[in-house]
Design a protein around this motif. Structure first.
Motif, PDB file in Angstrom:
ATOM      1  N   GLU A 135     -39.304   2.352-139.171  1.00 54.50           N
ATOM      2  CA  GLU A 135     -40.478   2.544-138.326  1.00 54.50           C
ATOM      3  C   GLU A 135     -41.724   1.870-138.853  1.00 54.50           C
ATOM      4  O   GLU A 135     -42.643   1.568-138.118  1.00 54.50           O
ATOM      5  N   TYR A 136     -41.801   1.653-140.165  1.00 53.12           N
ATOM      6  CA  TYR A 136     -43.035   1.119-140.699  1.00 53.12           C
ATOM      7  C   TYR A 136     -42.895  -0.315-141.203  1.00 53.12           C
ATOM      8  O   TYR A 136     -43.798  -0.875-141.794  1.00 53.12           O
ATOM      9  N   LYS A 137     -41.750  -0.929-140.935  1.00 55.90           N
ATOM     10  CA  LYS A 137     -41.589  -2.353-141.212  1.00 55.90           C
ATOM     11  C   LYS A 137     -41.164  -3.036-139.925  1.00 55.90           C
ATOM     12  O   LYS A 137     -40.396  -2.499-139.147  1.00 55.90           O
ATOM     13  N   GLY A 138     -41.659  -4.231-139.720  1.00 56.19           N
ATOM     14  CA  GLY A 138     -41.491  -4.859-138.418  1.00 56.19           C
ATOM     15  C   GLY A 138     -40.095  -5.348-138.091  1.00 56.19           C
ATOM     16  O   GLY A 138     -39.691  -5.367-136.933  1.00 56.19           O
ATOM     17  N   LEU A 139     -39.320  -5.765-139.103  1.00 59.78           N
ATOM     18  CA  LEU A 139     -38.032  -6.386-138.831  1.00 59.78           C
ATOM     19  C   LEU A 139     -36.947  -5.338-138.624  1.00 59.78           C
ATOM     20  O   LEU A 139     -36.828  -4.387-139.385  1.00 59.78           O
ATOM     21  N   SER A 140     -36.140  -5.518-137.584  1.00 57.18           N
ATOM     22  CA  SER A 140     -35.014  -4.628-137.307  1.00 57.18           C
ATOM     23  C   SER A 140     -33.856  -5.460-136.755  1.00 57.18           C
ATOM     24  O   SER A 140     -34.004  -6.652-136.477  1.00 57.18           O
ATOM     25  N   PHE A 141     -32.713  -4.812-136.603  1.00 54.83           N
ATOM     26  CA  PHE A 141     -31.530  -5.477-136.058  1.00 54.83           C
ATOM     27  C   PHE A 141     -30.929  -4.590-134.970  1.00 54.83           C
ATOM     28  O   PHE A 141     -30.989  -3.359-135.064  1.00 54.83           O
ATOM     29  N   PHE A 142     -30.347  -5.212-133.974  1.00 51.50           N
ATOM     30  CA  PHE A 142     -29.807  -4.422-132.868  1.00 51.50           C
ATOM     31  C   PHE A 142     -28.564  -5.089-132.290  1.00 51.50           C
ATOM     32  O   PHE A 142     -28.306  -6.280-132.484  1.00 51.50           O
ATOM     33  N   GLY A 143     -27.802  -4.276-131.593  1.00 51.07           N
ATOM     34  CA  GLY A 143     -26.627  -4.765-130.892  1.00 51.07           C
ATOM     35  C   GLY A 143     -26.555  -4.136-129.511  1.00 51.07           C
ATOM     36  O   GLY A 143     -26.998  -2.996-129.316  1.00 51.07           O
ATOM     37  N   ARG A 144     -26.027  -4.877-128.549  1.00 55.45           N
ATOM     38  CA  ARG A 144     -25.918  -4.372-127.184  1.00 55.45           C
ATOM     39  C   ARG A 144     -24.503  -4.574-126.661  1.00 55.45           C
ATOM     40  O   ARG A 144     -23.838  -5.562-126.983  1.00 55.45           O
ATOM     41  N   ALA A 145     -24.081  -3.617-125.858  1.00 59.40           N
ATOM     42  CA  ALA A 145     -22.818  -3.730-125.137  1.00 59.40           C
ATOM     43  C   ALA A 145     -23.068  -3.227-123.719  1.00 59.40           C
ATOM     44  O   ALA A 145     -23.554  -2.102-123.533  1.00 59.40           O
ATOM     45  N   GLY A 146     -22.757  -4.050-122.748  1.00 59.83           N
ATOM     46  CA  GLY A 146     -23.021  -3.650-121.370  1.00 59.83           C
ATOM     47  C   GLY A 146     -22.187  -4.432-120.384  1.00 59.83           C
ATOM     48  O   GLY A 146     -21.213  -5.114-120.756  1.00 59.83           O
ATOM     49  N   PHE A 147     -22.579  -4.329-119.129  1.00 59.19           N
ATOM     50  CA  PHE A 147     -21.856  -4.988-118.049  1.00 59.19           C
ATOM     51  C   PHE A 147     -22.835  -5.735-117.152  1.00 59.19           C
ATOM     52  O   PHE A 147     -23.948  -5.262-116.893  1.00 59.19           O
ATOM     53  N   ASP A 148     -22.411  -6.914-116.715  1.00 61.93           N
ATOM     54  CA  ASP A 148     -23.179  -7.714-115.759  1.00 61.93           C
ATOM     55  C   ASP A 148     -22.381  -7.813-114.460  1.00 61.93           C
ATOM     56  O   ASP A 148     -21.153  -7.999-114.489  1.00 61.93           O
ATOM     57  N   TYR A 149     -23.082  -7.707-113.348  1.00 59.08           N
ATOM     58  CA  TYR A 149     -22.430  -7.903-112.043  1.00 59.08           C
ATOM     59  C   TYR A 149     -23.136  -9.030-111.307  1.00 59.08           C
ATOM     60  O   TYR A 149     -24.361  -9.042-111.177  1.00 59.08           O
ATOM     61  N   MET A 150     -22.343  -9.990-110.810  1.00 58.16           N
ATOM     62  CA  MET A 150     -22.908 -11.108-110.068  1.00 58.16           C
ATOM     63  C   MET A 150     -22.021 -11.440-108.879  1.00 58.16           C
ATOM     64  O   MET A 150     -20.794 -11.441-108.982  1.00 58.16           O
ATOM     65  N   ASP A 151     -22.649 -11.714-107.754  1.00 58.67           N
ATOM     66  CA  ASP A 151     -21.955 -12.152-106.546  1.00 58.67           C
ATOM     67  C   ASP A 151     -22.813 -13.269-105.949  1.00 58.67           C
ATOM     68  O   ASP A 151     -23.829 -13.005-105.315  1.00 58.67           O
ATOM     69  N   THR A 152     -22.406 -14.517-106.176  1.00 59.18           N
ATOM     70  CA  THR A 152     -23.269 -15.627-105.805  1.00 59.18           C
ATOM     71  C   THR A 152     -22.466 -16.784-105.240  1.00 59.18           C
ATOM     72  O   THR A 152     -21.250 -16.883-105.448  1.00 59.18           O
ATOM     73  N   GLU A 153     -23.156 -17.662-104.566  1.00 56.90           N
ATOM     74  CA  GLU A 153     -22.526 -18.824-103.926  1.00 56.90           C
ATOM     75  C   GLU A 153     -23.447 -20.032-104.081  1.00 56.90           C
ATOM     76  O   GLU A 153     -24.654 -19.931-103.890  1.00 56.90           O
ATOM     77  N   VAL A 154     -22.865 -21.171-104.459  1.00 54.65           N
ATOM     78  CA  VAL A 154     -23.611 -22.425-104.592  1.00 54.65           C
ATOM     79  C   VAL A 154     -22.951 -23.466-103.698  1.00 54.65           C
ATOM     80  O   VAL A 154     -21.741 -23.696-103.795  1.00 54.65           O
ATOM     81  N   THR A 155     -23.739 -24.083-102.846  1.00 60.48           N
ATOM     82  CA  THR A 155     -23.206 -25.057-101.878  1.00 60.48           C
ATOM     83  C   THR A 155     -23.910 -26.405-102.036  1.00 60.48           C
ATOM     84  O   THR A 155     -25.134 -26.459-102.228  1.00 60.48           O
ATOM     85  N   GLY A 156     -23.120 -27.476-101.971  1.00 58.46           N
ATOM     86  CA  GLY A 156     -23.692 -28.811-102.033  1.00 58.46           C
ATOM     87  C   GLY A 156     -22.910 -29.789-101.171  1.00 58.46           C
ATOM     88  O   GLY A 156     -21.687 -29.677-101.049  1.00 58.46           O
ATOM     89  N   THR A 157     -23.612 -30.703-100.559  1.00 60.49           N
ATOM     90  CA  THR A 157     -22.984 -31.737 -99.714  1.00 60.49           C
ATOM     91  C   THR A 157     -23.289 -33.110-100.302  1.00 60.49           C
ATOM     92  O   THR A 157     -24.426 -33.382-100.700  1.00 60.49           O
ATOM     93  N   TYR A 158     -22.259 -33.953-100.357  1.00 59.50           N
ATOM     94  CA  TYR A 158     -22.461 -35.274-100.947  1.00 59.50           C
ATOM     95  C   TYR A 158     -21.439 -36.252-100.374  1.00 59.50           C
ATOM     96  O   TYR A 158     -20.421 -35.852 -99.796  1.00 59.50           O
ATOM     97  N   ALA A 159     -21.724 -37.532-100.556  1.00 60.40           N
ATOM     98  CA  ALA A 159     -20.824 -38.605-100.118  1.00 60.40           C
ATOM     99  C   ALA A 159     -20.279 -39.286-101.361  1.00 60.40           C
ATOM    100  O   ALA A 159     -21.031 -39.954-102.080  1.00 60.40           O
ATOM    101  N   PRO A 160     -19.000 -39.111-101.638  1.00 57.51           N
ATOM    102  CA  PRO A 160     -18.413 -39.690-102.858  1.00 57.51           C
ATOM    103  C   PRO A 160     -18.614 -41.206-102.909  1.00 57.51           C
ATOM    104  O   PRO A 160     -18.308 -41.925-101.941  1.00 57.51           O
TER     105      PRO A 160
END
Length: 412
Positions: free
Chosen positions: A260-285
């Motif tokens: 609490e009285y010194k600035g440096l600390s270490f941490f670890g996280r464990a969690g879950f991410d949820y994503m539902d996404t779409e990327v669309t592109g049109t091009y002429a080869p």
């Protein structure tokens, strides 16, 4: 991978079991009223950090130094006294001159040895200054030790405390050289004055300090947030790339190992991410004017997110309220799919093709900054430069980057 996830959960559970939150103690107010209860675990040498509650599970309140003339915690006793103290010097500070620069000041002295000649220490930010008091004398006299700079810029030592010991505290038949190698430390000075008290027929009392687990302890937090993501799909087969924005959602737990009285600390996280996404592109080869491709990339599903890193906190109004940190992490998709559908159109024909694969695990790093709103609630912003859901594919990638806003709540 199941073994890795199990080990992470086991680690988070185990380290939380060692959290130390409070220590039994008391304080005496300026009016002489003694209150017994508990102090929240902190650096007990710094009265500005003290938080006190009359019950162990109660609401810990800050106590003002103006209202505390003595306090005791874990067997340690601190008393507010008006003394002549060297404005510089001490065990861990570099002064600009050799001679002590005394000022009259109220400070807290911790009792180290009680006898005919008693020993005390004043500690400020790990810098210790020792004092002695002889029975029948009202003065608390500092034992002087100074690290200072010469005009050449080199460092030198003023070990006046050794002369003070030799001049005042020699047992019969002893030479002043007995203090020639005495260190300016708690143990060495306690031993020296105890030896003198013993040889002059006085009993010494050394406070029985309760054994502390550590100056550091653990906190368990839950977090939830939303990521404002930028997703980029690309393939080198046709020199194609497309970018689109989306929202992703995150939740999990954090374990931090901190002081609490010194600035440096270490941490670890464990969690879950949820994503539902779409990327669309049109091009002429190849710049073709005959036909065009329309590629649609979709990513949908949940991923496990495990990250560790250092954190540094800054003080605002004597409390650590702002922090910055960095993490190295791994994203482990749990059934998340990456699909691609390609539509080819021309003046005379159209067709479609596609594929679907499991998203792959990938390493990433992030940087963040946060603010402690209350003792239990904090908010942070975190930037993740890139995470690739197709890590091992040579010609195709689906990169996810962006800014996350998280709210954290301390559970214990």
């Amino acid at each position: 991978m199941k073994k890795c996830l199990f080990a992470a959960v086991l680690f988070f559970t185990a380290v939380c079991a060692f959290a130390q939150e409070s220590v039994k103690g008391y304080y005496v107010s300026a009016t002489g009223q003694k209150k017994e209860g508990y102090f929240k675990y902190t650096d007990f040498t710094d009265v500005s950090l003290l938080r006190f509650s009359e019950s162990e599970k109660g609401d810990y309140q800050k106590i003002s130094s103006e209202n505390v003339k003595e306090y005791g915690v874990g067997g340690r006793i601190f008393t507010k006294l008006l003394v002549d103290i060297d404005a510089d010097g001490g065990s861990n500070k570099l002064a600009l001159s050799k001679e002590a620069d005394y000022v009259k000041k109220e400070v807290y002295l911790e009792l180290l040895l009680k006898s005919n000649v008693s020993l005390y220490v004043n500690t400020v930010s790990d810098n210790e200054k020792f004092f002695y008091k002889q029975e029948g004398d009202v003065r608390y006299i500092q034992l002087v030790y100074r690290r200072y700079k010469l005009e050449t810029g080199q460092e030198a030592l003023n070990t006046e405390f050794r002369r003070q010991l030799a001049q005042n505290f020699l047992c019969k038949g002893e030479s002043p050289q007995v203090y020639a190698k005495t260190a300016y430390s708690r143990q060495a000075l306690t031993d020296a004055l105890k030896h003198y008290n013993d040889c002059t027929g006085h009993t010494s009392e050394i406070p029985k300090v309760a054994k502390e687990k550590s100056d550091s302890h653990f906190a368990l937090l839950g977090y939830a947030g939303v990521m404002f993501a930028s997703n980029k799909a690309s393939t080198t087969d046709y020199n194609f790339s497309a970018t689109d924005g989306a929202l992703a959602y995150r939740a999990g737990v954090e374990v931090s190992f901190y002081n609490e009285y010194k600035g440096l600390s270490f941490f670890g996280r464990a969690g879950f991410d949820y994503m539902d996404t779409e990327v669309t592109g049109t091009y002429a080869p190849g710049g073709s004017s005959v036909y065009t491709f329309k590629d649609v990339y979709k990513v949908s599903g949940i991923s496990a997110d495990i990250a560790v890193g250092p954190r540094y906190s800054f003080s605002v109004n004597d409390e650590k309220r702002i922090y910055i940190d960095g993490t190295i992490g791994i994203l482990v998709p749990l059934g998340t799919k990456v699909t691609m559908n390609r539509e080819m159109t021309s003046s005379s024909v159209s067709s479609s093709t596609g594929w679907s694969v499991d998203a792959e695990s990938g390493a990433y790093f992030s940087v963040g900054a946060g603010y402690y709103i209350t003792e239990k609630i904090s908010a942070e912003v975190r930037y993740i430069p890139k995470r690739n859901y197709l890590e091992n594919y040579i010609n195709t990638s689906f990169n996810n980057s962006g800014v996350t806003l998280n709210v954290l709540y301390r559970l214990m």
